[in-house]
Design a protein around this motif. Structure first.
Motif, PDB file in Angstrom:
ATOM      1  N   MET A   1       4.133   0.124  10.615  1.00  0.00           N
ATOM      2  CA  MET A   1       3.346   1.357  10.407  1.00  0.00           C
ATOM      3  C   MET A   1       2.131   1.027   9.542  1.00  0.00           C
ATOM      4  O   MET A   1       2.268   0.385   8.506  1.00  0.00           O
ATOM      5  CB  MET A   1       4.233   2.395   9.697  1.00  0.00           C
ATOM      6  CG  MET A   1       3.561   3.748   9.546  1.00  0.00           C
ATOM      7  SD  MET A   1       4.601   4.922   8.611  1.00  0.00           S
ATOM      8  CE  MET A   1       5.883   5.351   9.792  1.00  0.00           C
ATOM      9  N   LYS A   2       0.977   1.468   9.987  1.00  0.00           N
ATOM     10  CA  LYS A   2      -0.251   1.234   9.213  1.00  0.00           C
ATOM     11  C   LYS A   2      -0.723   2.531   8.594  1.00  0.00           C
ATOM     12  O   LYS A   2      -0.876   3.539   9.296  1.00  0.00           O
ATOM     13  CB  LYS A   2      -1.362   0.748  10.149  1.00  0.00           C
ATOM     14  CG  LYS A   2      -1.543  -0.728  10.156  1.00  0.00           C
ATOM     15  CD  LYS A   2      -2.863  -1.100  10.814  1.00  0.00           C
ATOM     16  CE  LYS A   2      -2.864  -2.610  10.903  1.00  0.00           C
ATOM     17  NZ  LYS A   2      -3.786  -3.170  11.783  1.00  0.00           N
ATOM     18  N   THR A   3      -0.971   2.536   7.290  1.00  0.00           N
ATOM     19  CA  THR A   3      -1.536   3.714   6.631  1.00  0.00           C
ATOM     20  C   THR A   3      -2.599   3.216   5.656  1.00  0.00           C
ATOM     21  O   THR A   3      -2.746   2.006   5.442  1.00  0.00           O
ATOM     22  CB  THR A   3      -0.469   4.501   5.824  1.00  0.00           C
ATOM     23  OG1 THR A   3      -0.158   3.752   4.647  1.00  0.00           O
ATOM     24  CG2 THR A   3       0.795   4.764   6.616  1.00  0.00           C
ATOM     25  N   ALA A   4      -3.279   4.155   5.025  1.00  0.00           N
ATOM     26  CA  ALA A   4      -4.300   3.761   4.037  1.00  0.00           C
ATOM     27  C   ALA A   4      -3.662   2.941   2.908  1.00  0.00           C
ATOM     28  O   ALA A   4      -4.301   2.075   2.314  1.00  0.00           O
ATOM     29  CB  ALA A   4      -4.970   5.013   3.473  1.00  0.00           C
ATOM     30  N   ILE A   5      -2.384   3.204   2.627  1.00  0.00           N
ATOM     31  CA  ILE A   5      -1.710   2.486   1.527  1.00  0.00           C
ATOM     32  C   ILE A   5      -1.312   1.070   1.942  1.00  0.00           C
ATOM     33  O   ILE A   5      -1.464   0.124   1.164  1.00  0.00           O
ATOM     34  CB  ILE A   5      -0.476   3.302   1.043  1.00  0.00           C
ATOM     35  CG1 ILE A   5      -0.958   4.526   0.250  1.00  0.00           C
ATOM     36  CG2 ILE A   5       0.496   2.458   0.228  1.00  0.00           C
ATOM     37  CD1 ILE A   5      -1.665   4.247  -1.078  1.00  0.00           C
ATOM     38  N   THR A   6      -0.829   0.899   3.179  1.00  0.00           N
ATOM     39  CA  THR A   6      -0.494  -0.473   3.606  1.00  0.00           C
ATOM     40  C   THR A   6      -1.763  -1.321   3.623  1.00  0.00           C
ATOM     41  O   THR A   6      -1.740  -2.498   3.252  1.00  0.00           O
ATOM     42  CB  THR A   6       0.182  -0.510   5.002  1.00  0.00           C
ATOM     43  OG1 THR A   6      -0.714   0.067   5.975  1.00  0.00           O
ATOM     44  CG2 THR A   6       1.492   0.247   5.028  1.00  0.00           C
ATOM     45  N   GLU A   7      -2.871  -0.696   4.022  1.00  0.00           N
ATOM     46  CA  GLU A   7      -4.134  -1.450   4.083  1.00  0.00           C
ATOM     47  C   GLU A   7      -4.654  -1.766   2.686  1.00  0.00           C
ATOM     48  O   GLU A   7      -5.121  -2.875   2.423  1.00  0.00           O
ATOM     49  CB  GLU A   7      -5.183  -0.654   4.876  1.00  0.00           C
ATOM     50  CG  GLU A   7      -4.771  -0.360   6.314  1.00  0.00           C
ATOM     51  CD  GLU A   7      -4.235  -1.602   7.042  1.00  0.00           C
ATOM     52  OE1 GLU A   7      -5.049  -2.434   7.456  1.00  0.00           O
ATOM     53  OE2 GLU A   7      -2.990  -1.747   7.180  1.00  0.00           O
ATOM     54  N   LEU A   8      -4.548  -0.789   1.786  1.00  0.00           N
ATOM     55  CA  LEU A   8      -5.067  -0.968   0.424  1.00  0.00           C
ATOM     56  C   LEU A   8      -4.359  -2.115  -0.296  1.00  0.00           C
ATOM     57  O   LEU A   8      -4.989  -2.922  -0.979  1.00  0.00           O
ATOM     58  CB  LEU A   8      -4.886   0.345  -0.364  1.00  0.00           C
ATOM     59  CG  LEU A   8      -5.436   0.391  -1.786  1.00  0.00           C
ATOM     60  CD1 LEU A   8      -6.962   0.269  -1.785  1.00  0.00           C
ATOM     61  CD2 LEU A   8      -5.020   1.695  -2.475  1.00  0.00           C
ATOM     62  N   PHE A   9      -3.030  -2.175  -0.140  1.00  0.00           N
ATOM     63  CA  PHE A   9      -2.267  -3.167  -0.902  1.00  0.00           C
ATOM     64  C   PHE A   9      -1.855  -4.391  -0.077  1.00  0.00           C
ATOM     65  O   PHE A   9      -1.189  -5.286  -0.594  1.00  0.00           O
ATOM     66  CB  PHE A   9      -1.028  -2.504  -1.521  1.00  0.00           C
ATOM     67  CG  PHE A   9      -1.373  -1.499  -2.587  1.00  0.00           C
ATOM     68  CD1 PHE A   9      -2.002  -1.902  -3.758  1.00  0.00           C
ATOM     69  CD2 PHE A   9      -1.107  -0.151  -2.410  1.00  0.00           C
ATOM     70  CE1 PHE A   9      -2.346  -0.980  -4.745  1.00  0.00           C
ATOM     71  CE2 PHE A   9      -1.444   0.782  -3.388  1.00  0.00           C
ATOM     72  CZ  PHE A   9      -2.070   0.365  -4.554  1.00  0.00           C
ATOM     73  N   PRO A  14       4.734   1.374   4.176  1.00  0.00           N
ATOM     74  CA  PRO A  14       4.119   2.207   3.129  1.00  0.00           C
ATOM     75  C   PRO A  14       5.130   2.688   2.089  1.00  0.00           C
ATOM     76  O   PRO A  14       5.312   3.887   1.879  1.00  0.00           O
ATOM     77  CB  PRO A  14       3.530   3.374   3.935  1.00  0.00           C
ATOM     78  CG  PRO A  14       4.456   3.523   5.102  1.00  0.00           C
ATOM     79  CD  PRO A  14       4.964   2.144   5.432  1.00  0.00           C
ATOM     80  N   ILE A  15       5.795   1.726   1.459  1.00  0.00           N
ATOM     81  CA  ILE A  15       6.856   2.051   0.492  1.00  0.00           C
ATOM     82  C   ILE A  15       6.604   1.265  -0.802  1.00  0.00           C
ATOM     83  O   ILE A  15       6.474   0.039  -0.769  1.00  0.00           O
ATOM     84  CB  ILE A  15       8.248   1.707   1.057  1.00  0.00           C
ATOM     85  CG1 ILE A  15       8.534   2.539   2.323  1.00  0.00           C
ATOM     86  CG2 ILE A  15       9.333   1.935  -0.004  1.00  0.00           C
ATOM     87  CD1 ILE A  15       9.834   2.199   3.022  1.00  0.00           C
ATOM     88  N   PRO A 171      -6.468   7.883  -1.048  1.00  0.00           N
ATOM     89  CA  PRO A 171      -5.103   8.025  -0.519  1.00  0.00           C
ATOM     90  C   PRO A 171      -4.078   8.238  -1.626  1.00  0.00           C
ATOM     91  O   PRO A 171      -4.304   7.854  -2.769  1.00  0.00           O
ATOM     92  CB  PRO A 171      -4.850   6.693   0.198  1.00  0.00           C
ATOM     93  CG  PRO A 171      -5.858   5.743  -0.324  1.00  0.00           C
ATOM     94  CD  PRO A 171      -7.020   6.531  -0.848  1.00  0.00           C
ATOM     95  N   PHE A 172      -2.950   8.837  -1.250  1.00  0.00           N
ATOM     96  CA  PHE A 172      -1.871   9.025  -2.234  1.00  0.00           C
ATOM     97  C   PHE A 172      -0.521   8.794  -1.587  1.00  0.00           C
ATOM     98  O   PHE A 172      -0.371   8.908  -0.371  1.00  0.00           O
ATOM     99  CB  PHE A 172      -1.950  10.417  -2.881  1.00  0.00           C
ATOM    100  CG  PHE A 172      -1.687  11.569  -1.933  1.00  0.00           C
ATOM    101  CD1 PHE A 172      -2.704  12.080  -1.154  1.00  0.00           C
ATOM    102  CD2 PHE A 172      -0.417  12.130  -1.831  1.00  0.00           C
ATOM    103  CE1 PHE A 172      -2.468  13.144  -0.283  1.00  0.00           C
ATOM    104  CE2 PHE A 172      -0.170  13.196  -0.974  1.00  0.00           C
ATOM    105  CZ  PHE A 172      -1.203  13.704  -0.191  1.00  0.00           C
ATOM    106  N   VAL A 173       0.438   8.418  -2.432  1.00  0.00           N
ATOM    107  CA  VAL A 173       1.825   8.340  -1.966  1.00  0.00           C
ATOM    108  C   VAL A 173       2.610   9.482  -2.591  1.00  0.00           C
ATOM    109  O   VAL A 173       2.286   9.949  -3.682  1.00  0.00           O
ATOM    110  CB  VAL A 173       2.513   6.990  -2.301  1.00  0.00           C
ATOM    111  CG1 VAL A 173       1.863   5.844  -1.561  1.00  0.00           C
ATOM    112  CG2 VAL A 173       2.545   6.720  -3.799  1.00  0.00           C
ATOM    113  N   ALA A 174       3.649   9.912  -1.882  1.00  0.00           N
ATOM    114  CA  ALA A 174       4.545  10.949  -2.382  1.00  0.00           C
ATOM    115  C   ALA A 174       5.586  10.281  -3.264  1.00  0.00           C
ATOM    116  O   ALA A 174       6.181   9.277  -2.877  1.00  0.00           O
ATOM    117  CB  ALA A 174       5.221  11.647  -1.213  1.00  0.00           C
TER     118      ALA A 174
END
Ligand SMILES: Cc1cc2nc3c(=O)[nH]c(=O)nc-3n(C[C@H](O)[C@H](O)[C@H](O)COP(=O)(O)O)c2cc1C
Length: 335
Positions: A1-9, A14-15, A171-174
């Protein structure tokens, strides 16, 4: 899964595993990173910047994947030597820092100059906007459910996450109450780009804590946490035990005149006693309501793989199925 968070880090899933005092050692940070998430070493659990440098080096030996360091800015007069901790982080080649507590504003120039991505943990939309304004790359939006310090606004994630989505550009994570694929998919639906888990990761094989702690989490239900230190405006969600019962009695007696000294015995020096010695009544320690969703003690990889596989099934099988009329499974069967 690709999200802004996987890309950022630069991570696969995205965990994120947020900083946890006396839990976030190299063993757990590397296990999360090796499983494709972002593992985090808890900076201040290391008593000196030199010890943090050693812990970073130890983690580096256990994984070649990205991992981060948590820096918690405490509301204290005798502040730890933060610039020296940051020097250890920079020299250790760390590229992700999770900040928490007070605003990291004064340390942002040093972190950004080293090319570090900063994710600040916030319990409100206004603090998230401030984090965005001072140059944080992302925020971890921590709802009222969370283990640790939920702030003083008491807004649960069903409201906080969509509010954050409406206002934030970064972006933000929950964070807070996240346990499984249902948490992840719901967070994504509400606008988050991933999730941060604390309590759930303590009940894993690699978590370097006493087995008593892991079993206490499996046994606990969502009814077993308590909020302490409200009168001090330093609210903490902790697991109920005999010391917490006593603490709440003291709080009740003292009311608004409560001072931190009144509850010193129940809050000072507790973490090593709980996490290392397994003394479950030693005092108050952070724990989320999510304990009610923890039923097993898997390896970190089993947990993360299960979350990602179930998330795909929920999205493809249930959500898409609801739209095209082929939905066959309840979330309980797939999660
Ligand atoms: C035992 C424990 C210790 C924690 N210690 C810290 C800490 O030192 N610094 C910090 O920023 N957050 C700390 N947290 C909060 C977590 O990083 C995370 O935000 C929180 O656990 C999310 O809620 P959840 O427990 O419902 O997943 C702690 C949480 C727990 C359960």
């Amino acid at each position: 899964m690709k999200t802004a968070i996987t890309e950022l880090f630069g991570i696969e899933h995205p965990i994120i595993r947020g900083g946890m005092h006396f839990v976030g050692f190299a063993e757990l940070a590397s296990a999360v990173s090796n499983a494709g998430g972002l593992g985090i070493i808890t900076g201040l659990t290391q008593k000196t910047p030199e010890l943090l440098a050693k812990e970073i080096a130890r983690c580096r030996d256990m994984t070649d994947k990205p991992f981060g360091v948590n820096l918690t800015f405490l509301p204290t007069f005798s502040a730890p030597p933060y610039p020296e901790y940051i020097a250890a982080i920079v020299e250790g080649g760390i590229k992700a820092v999770e900040t928490a507590g007070r605003s990291p504003e004064q340390y942002m120039p040093a972190l950004k100059a080293a090319g570090i991505r900063v994710i600040h943990k916030c319990t409100s939309v206004r603090h998230s906007l401030k984090a965005q304004q001072i140059g944080c790359d992302a925020v971890s939006v921590d709802g009222f459910e969370c283990g640790g310090h939920p702030g003083e606004d008491d807004i649960p994630n069903m409201i906080l996450l969509p509010r954050a989505a409406d206002e934030l550009k970064i972006p933000f994570v929950a964070s807070g109450g996240m346990a499984d694929a249902r948490s992840l998919v719901a967070s994504l639906a509400m606008g988050a780009s991933g999730m941060n888990m604390g309590t759930r990761f303590i009940a894993t094989k690699e978590a370097p804590v006493h087995d008593n702690v892991k079993h206490a989490l499996v046994k606990a239900t969502e009814l077993d946490t308590r909020l302490i230190m409200r009168a001090l405006r330093n609210t903490e969600r902790v697991l109920k035990n005999s010391a917490v019962d006593r603490l709440l009695e003291i709080e009740h007696e003292r009311g608004r005149s409560l001072k931190i000294e009144d509850i010193h015995d129940q809050v000072a020096g507790v973490y090593p006693k709980v996490m290392i010695d397994g003394d479950m009544d030693a005092g108050a320690w952070s724990c989320g309501m999510v304990a009610g969703l923890i039923q097993d003690i898997p390896t970190v990889k089993e947990l993360i793989d299960r979350i990602m596989a179930d998330a795909e099934r929920i999205i493809r099988g249930r959500l898409v199925g609801l739209l095209d009329g082929t939905e066959i499974k309840s979330t309980r069967e797939v999660a």
